[in-house]
Design an enzyme around this catalytic site. Structure first.
Site, PDB file in Angstrom:
ATOM      1  N   SER A  50      47.111 -47.532  24.975  1.00 27.03           N
ATOM      2  CA  SER A  50      47.091 -48.168  26.287  1.00 27.03           C
ATOM      3  C   SER A  50      46.362 -49.513  26.201  1.00 27.03           C
ATOM      4  O   SER A  50      46.747 -50.362  25.392  1.00 27.03           O
ATOM      5  CB  SER A  50      46.446 -47.218  27.300  1.00 27.03           C
ATOM      6  OG  SER A  50      46.699 -47.625  28.618  1.00 27.03           O
TER       7      SER A  50
ATOM      8  N   HIS B 296      52.005 -40.769  29.981  1.00 29.05           N
ATOM      9  CA  HIS B 296      51.184 -41.816  29.383  1.00 29.05           C
ATOM     10  C   HIS B 296      50.265 -41.279  28.285  1.00 29.05           C
ATOM     11  O   HIS B 296      49.988 -41.975  27.308  1.00 29.05           O
ATOM     12  CB  HIS B 296      50.357 -42.500  30.474  1.00 29.05           C
ATOM     13  CG  HIS B 296      49.668 -43.748  30.025  1.00 29.05           C
ATOM     14  ND1 HIS B 296      50.354 -44.860  29.572  1.00 29.05           N
ATOM     15  CD2 HIS B 296      48.347 -44.066  29.932  1.00 29.05           C
ATOM     16  CE1 HIS B 296      49.493 -45.810  29.245  1.00 29.05           C
ATOM     17  NE2 HIS B 296      48.268 -45.350  29.445  1.00 29.05           N
TER      18      HIS B 296
END
Length: 256
Positions: free
Chosen positions: A96, A229
């Site tokens: 991320s 995610h």
């Protein structure tokens, strides 16, 4: 300032020292994350890989320090630290926001003539596809709800008002850093890039992940996992396999 390879640094955590490993893996946490996120990785890969984890200011044992709200500044500090540990081939691995910090760190290492052996990025669109967001305007409740949707933080932690009060400023600062990041056009890396992405990631689609190919003149691979995610939590063993395979290929190429 970094001390010695055997010592410690405010920026580096070495949970499972593997001094005889032929390769190092430097891991960069996600927004709101800390070096301890990579503790299981360090345990799993030792002693074959010496795993280091970057600790950003403003969290855990560095919570008294001000957060850095700029990806390029974070990368500048990280690059200086990685150079100290580059007595053997180093691969960078970021998830991320950490993927962007790892990428910018790789750029700085190449500029210094000490390129990383490899770069692994997950849960992030290519730098050339980066875009800003609006989380800074969100209320605390909206921000917590968004974090829960990403499934990267234990829900029990976010049920504790005191813990939420402690971590939200760090998360806001990290989000500001990620949202304000703008890619500076430049030559692609020579460093090989391996990209990992999740099929249900609300922030990255497959095309945006595949666009990382534009950022290396070297070998490139894209691995798609099921999940959102934080797919790397549910596919930890397979993710580590991709990482160690990338290390092995990079190590072999550098040995030729």
């Amino acid at each position: 300032m970094t001390e010695t390879l055997q010592g410690t640094s405010a920026w580096i955590r070495r949970f499972q020292p593997s001094p005889d490993a032929p390769h190092r893996l430097v891991c960069f946490p996600h927004a709101g994350g800390a070096a301890t996120f990579w503790f299981p990785t360090a345990q799993a890969l030792a002693p074959e890989v010496d795993v280091l984890a970057v600790q950003y200011p403003g969290r855990q044992d560095r919570r008294s320090e001000s957060c850095i709200e700029d990806i390029e500044t974070l990368a500048g500090h990280a690059a200086e630290e990685v150079l100290v540990w580059s007595d053997r081939p180093v691969t960078l691995f970021g998830h991320s926001m950490g993927a962007m910090v790892a990428f910018e760190t790789a750029r700085r290492l190449e500029e210094r003539g000490r390129p990383a052996a490899g770069l692994v990025v997950s849960g992030m669109r290519a730098p050339s596809r980066a875009r800003g967001g609006s989380s800074q305007a969100e209320t605390a409740e909206e921000l917590v709800a968004g974090i829960l949707r990403l499934q990267g933080t234990d829900a029990a932690v976010l049920d504790d008002p005191e813990l939420v009060r402690m971590i939200l400023p760090t998360i806001r600062s990290d989000y500001k850093a990620a949202e304000s990041y703008r890619w500076r056009p430049g030559p692609p890396l020579a460093t090989p890039i391996a990209v990992l992405t999740g099929t249900e990631d609300p922030h990255v689609d497959t095309e945006q992940a595949a666009a990382w190919r534009e950022h290396t003149a070297g070998p490139f691979s894209l691995t798609v996992f099921t999940g959102g995610h934080f797919f790397l939590n549910e596919h930890a063993e397979d993710v580590r396999k991709v990482v160690t395979d990338h290390i092995a290929r990079s190590f072999q190429a550098n040995s030729v």
